[in-house]
Scaffold this motif. Structure first.
Motif, PDB file in Angstrom:
ATOM      1  N   SER A 189      52.364 -40.527  11.160  1.00 26.61           N
ATOM      2  CA  SER A 189      51.997 -40.866   9.782  1.00 26.61           C
ATOM      3  C   SER A 189      52.988 -40.146   8.881  1.00 26.61           C
ATOM      4  CB  SER A 189      50.577 -40.407   9.479  1.00 26.61           C
ATOM      5  OG  SER A 189      49.664 -41.025  10.364  1.00 26.61           O
ATOM      6  N   LYS A 214      53.103 -36.402  10.461  1.00 29.01           N
ATOM      7  CA  LYS A 214      52.060 -35.822  11.312  1.00 29.01           C
ATOM      8  C   LYS A 214      51.789 -36.778  12.464  1.00 29.01           C
ATOM      9  CE  LYS A 214      47.422 -33.793  11.263  1.00 29.01           C
ATOM     10  NZ  LYS A 214      46.249 -33.410  10.462  1.00 29.01           N
ATOM     11  N   ASP A 217      47.464 -41.033  13.485  1.00 30.58           N
ATOM     12  CA  ASP A 217      47.167 -41.910  12.350  1.00 30.58           C
ATOM     13  C   ASP A 217      46.342 -41.145  11.317  1.00 30.58           C
ATOM     14  OD1 ASP A 217      46.863 -44.051  10.684  1.00 30.58           O
ATOM     15  OD2 ASP A 217      45.427 -45.121  11.949  1.00 30.58           O
ATOM     16  N   TYR A 218      46.987 -40.748  10.212  1.00 27.89           N
ATOM     17  CA  TYR A 218      46.321 -39.930   9.198  1.00 27.89           C
ATOM     18  C   TYR A 218      46.679 -40.427   7.800  1.00 27.89           C
ATOM     19  CZ  TYR A 218      45.562 -36.559  12.983  1.00 27.89           C
ATOM     20  OH  TYR A 218      45.186 -35.950  14.164  1.00 27.89           O
ATOM     21  N   GLN A 219      45.848 -40.048   6.832  1.00 32.04           N
ATOM     22  CA  GLN A 219      46.135 -40.301   5.420  1.00 32.04           C
ATOM     23  C   GLN A 219      45.806 -39.053   4.611  1.00 32.04           C
ATOM     24  OE1 GLN A 219      43.812 -43.785   4.399  1.00 32.04           O
ATOM     25  NE2 GLN A 219      45.582 -45.135   4.635  1.00 32.04           N
ATOM     26  N   PHE A 221      47.281 -36.250   4.123  1.00 36.03           N
ATOM     27  CA  PHE A 221      47.408 -34.979   4.857  1.00 36.03           C
ATOM     28  C   PHE A 221      48.478 -34.071   4.263  1.00 36.03           C
ATOM     29  CE2 PHE A 221      50.267 -38.049   6.829  1.00 36.03           C
ATOM     30  CZ  PHE A 221      51.465 -37.338   6.912  1.00 36.03           C
TER      31      PHE A 221
END
Length: 417
Positions: A189, A214, A217-219, A221
């Motif tokens: 991500s 990162k 699968d992140y948002q 962050f």
């Protein structure tokens, strides 16, 4: 303690900030041989400090011992962690092999670094007849991604110029968008911010893109990097350095004057009062340039105006270009809260970085520029030969990430690790 690889490491400004925050370097990869010596000397200094042998570093800076003799006192694994390679397809195998030997089965937690920025910079594109389209340096991020694929660090930190956001390839496609897409294909991500050094305790207007990736699968962050309210002026950088004129100063250790301020300590540039510095040595200048410098400083002091090249008397104009780069002579004003952006072009001439003291009448020394980049005064910039080189030092400093900004990014990342 999280470990990291530093790609396109330069003179180590980004790495110095991460080391301060508690990260441990596995290896630094850099193609410039002089910068590699700078990295080795810095790592050697840190090892000596950890083992209470700082006096050896002082002996080296005083030239009581040669660089070879100095390095002989340092464990080989410290010096050999600096890999002098161009990051290219042909060299990747050798680089990976060397890194794997150093890792000895451990994982890589973090990768930091950013490819050379000339191909993305607005100035570089303006000066190049093809606007840097097709320049191979545009595609070094593809090699960066190879390190992500192999080592799968939890995070990466990618630094570059703001011009990256608008740079396009020969097909008119955005390099930035293609870069982010590639990093996502590698399993990361990706988020970015435009950070200006002047908002984080650095007395310099220096805006850069800091991409953080990162794994997974992140948002949302991206770590919060607290803005610093600056109450200091650029004068802090100059006030305790010995007064020298054009052609004066010293490459070696030179005592500083008494300093009663706080900024140099808060920025971790200075450790103690009267601490000596190296590379406080000024260029010699032609009579014509010295006359222009006086005009530039007087105009600022008397009217707080910047000089446009077309305003110079005709007898002092030697450049034919009268339509662009008209601010090519510029004082680093001591009564502002930040300076203009330090750039590697200072290795060619100092016209854009004129000292504010009209009595000294010169351009900035490497040590003064290093302070604007928040390098500590005990940081020494090497040359290939081992003989001090002002030009080489300027280039390394101009290409670096401000150390204090790097440290604040590193600390913020630790808090969300």
């Amino acid at each position: 303690m999280s470990n990291y690889l530093d790609l396109f490491a330069g003179a180590g400004g980004l790495s110095e900030g991460f080391i301060r925050a508690g990260y441990k370097p596995i290896a630094h990869i850099e193609m410039d041989k002089a910068a590699c010596f700078t990295l080795k000397t810095r790592l050697a200094y840190k090892w000596l400090c950890e083992n209470s042998h700082e006096e050896v570093y002082v002996q080296y800076l005083n030239k009581s011992i040669t660089r070879d003799e100095f390095y002989e006192m340092i464990p080989k694994k410290i010096l050999e962690s600096v890999l002098n390679y161009e990051i290219s397809k042909d060299n990747l195998g050798d680089i990976f092999k060397r890194i794997d030997q150093m890792l000895d089965g451990k994982n890589v937690d973090l990768i930091i670094g950013g490819p050379p920025c000339q191909a993305y910079s607005l100035i570089g594109r303006a000066r190049d007849k093809n606007s840097m389209v097709g320049d191979s340096r545009n595609y070094l991020y593809i090699l960066y991604a190879e390190f992500l694929k192999k080592y799968r660090p939890k995070y990466f930190v990618f630094e570059n110029v703001v011009g990256l956001l608008s740079a396009k390839d020969q097909d008119g496609e955005s390099h930035f968008n293609k870069m982010c897409l590639l990093f996502k294909k590698c399993g990361y991500s990706v988020e970015y911010r435009r950070l200006n050094a002047k908002n984080y305790g650095i007395l310099q207007n220096r805006e850069r893109i800091i991409i953080i990736g990162k794994l997974g699968d992140y948002q949302d962050f991206y770590p919060t990097i607290p803005v610093t309210n600056n109450h200091y002026f650029v004068e802090e950088v100059f006030c305790d350095l010995p007064i020298i004129r054009a052609g004066g100063g010293s490459y070696g250790l030179l005592p500083t004057l008494h300093y009663s301020g706080r900024y140099l300590y808060e920025a971790k540039i200075k450790k103690y009062d009267l601490e000596p510095v190296t590379l406080h040595c000024a260029r010699s200048h032609s009579k014509q340039d010295l006359e222009i410098y006086r005009i530039v400083v007087q105009l600022w002091n008397n009217e707080r105006k910047r000089l446009s090249y077309v305003e110079l008397p005709e007898r002092l104009r030697s450049q034919k270009n009268m339509t662009s780069f008209l601010d090519r002579f510029k004082v680093v004003a001591s009564d502002l809260t930040y300076s203009q952006t330090v750039v590697a072009h200072i290795s060619k001439d100092g016209h854009y970085f004129i000292h504010p003291d009209i009595n000294q009448n010169r351009s900035l020394t490497p040590r003064e520029v290093a302070r604007l980049q928040t390098f500590p005064d005990d940081y020494y910039f090497e040359s290939i030969s081992g003989k001090p080189s002002r030009t080489t030092a300027y280039k390394q400093i101009g290409n670096a990430v401000p150390v204090l900004l790097a440290e604040k990014i590193a600390i913020a990342l630790l808090e969300v690790w």
